[in-house]
Design a protein around this motif. Structure first.
Motif, mmCIF file in Angstrom:
data_model
loop_
_atom_site.group_PDB
_atom_site.id
_atom_site.type_symbol
_atom_site.label_atom_id
_atom_site.label_comp_id
_atom_site.label_asym_id
_atom_site.label_seq_id
_atom_site.Cartn_x
_atom_site.Cartn_y
_atom_site.Cartn_z
ATOM 1 N N THR A 190 44.489 17.361 86.123
ATOM 2 C CA THR A 190 43.540 17.362 85.204
ATOM 3 C C THR A 190 42.126 17.348 86.092
ATOM 4 O O THR A 190 41.984 16.658 87.212
ATOM 5 N N VAL A 191 41.446 18.308 85.630
ATOM 6 C CA VAL A 191 39.708 18.348 86.358
ATOM 7 C C VAL A 191 38.823 17.858 85.068
ATOM 8 O O VAL A 191 38.746 18.402 84.107
ATOM 9 N N TRP A 234 46.576 30.885 87.888
ATOM 10 C CA TRP A 234 46.050 29.496 87.210
ATOM 11 C C TRP A 234 45.530 29.676 85.839
ATOM 12 O O TRP A 234 44.744 30.717 85.523
ATOM 13 N N PHE A 235 45.823 28.972 84.742
ATOM 14 C CA PHE A 235 45.526 28.809 83.601
ATOM 15 C C PHE A 235 44.723 27.474 83.318
ATOM 16 O O PHE A 235 44.934 26.404 84.158
ATOM 17 N N ARG A 236 44.172 27.274 82.328
ATOM 18 C CA ARG A 236 43.692 25.828 81.746
ATOM 19 C C ARG A 236 43.575 25.713 80.263
ATOM 20 O O ARG A 236 43.603 26.622 79.720
ATOM 21 N N GLN A 237 43.571 24.520 80.085
ATOM 22 C CA GLN A 237 43.633 24.261 78.447
ATOM 23 C C GLN A 237 42.690 23.069 78.363
ATOM 24 O O GLN A 237 42.909 22.034 78.922
ATOM 25 N N GLU A 247 51.321 21.160 90.581
ATOM 26 C CA GLU A 247 49.865 21.345 91.215
ATOM 27 C C GLU A 247 49.521 19.792 91.565
ATOM 28 O O GLU A 247 49.974 18.762 91.441
ATOM 29 N N SER A 248 48.424 20.043 92.394
ATOM 30 C CA SER A 248 47.707 18.620 92.767
ATOM 31 C C SER A 248 46.347 18.988 92.977
ATOM 32 O O SER A 248 45.757 20.407 93.201
ATOM 33 N N TYR A 277 44.470 22.138 84.345
ATOM 34 C CA TYR A 277 44.727 23.388 85.243
ATOM 35 C C TYR A 277 46.243 23.566 85.495
ATOM 36 O O TYR A 277 47.007 22.555 85.945
ATOM 37 N N TYR A 278 46.717 24.685 85.078
ATOM 38 C CA TYR A 278 48.243 24.875 85.359
ATOM 39 C C TYR A 278 48.293 26.213 86.170
ATOM 40 O O TYR A 278 47.593 27.073 86.062
#
Length: 121
Positions: A116-117, A34-37, A4-5, A91-92
């Motif tokens: 990271t966002v 897309w997942f996020r944590q 990711e980027s 975000y993954y």
């Protein structure tokens, strides 16, 4: 397999586009998601794309985020508009050949390292 980027820091209302470069062995037939944590929270599904063009979105991002894929470039994208502080997370991207619930993270074999966002108010 997945890299990711595109993450960064933006103010609320801003936009970012995340990219996920995939290796050649992850063919277009894979479901890409897309997942996020967020800190202290479980990993959650954000958006998913299954060829030939079926998409799924979490209710929290519908109308703001768009998932897309360029098969020629082996790249998955997530265009994020109207960002909110609650979108702050790592975000993954993930790939799977299994076709159960799109947001079940346990069904994904391949994962990126995350980007990271951060959205400030």
């Amino acid at each position: 397999q997945l890299v990711e980027s595109g993450g960064g820091s933006v103010q609320a209302g801003g936009s970012l586009r995340l990219s996920c470069a995939t290796s050649a062995n992850i063919s277009p037939r894979y479901r890409m998601t897309w997942f996020r944590q967020a800190p202290g929270k479980e990993r959650e599904g954000v958006a998913s794309l299954q060829s030939p063009g079926t998409t799924y979105y979490d209710d929290s991002v519908k109308g703001r985020f768009t998932i897309s894929k360029d098969d020629a470039e082996n790249t998955l994208y997530l265009q994020m508009n109207s960002l909110k502080p609650e979108d702050t997370a790592i975000y993954y991207c993930a790939a799977s050949l299994q076709f159960g619930n799109w947001d079940n993270r346990f069904g994904y074999k391949y994962w990126g390292q995350g980007t990271t966002v951060t959205v400030s108010s």
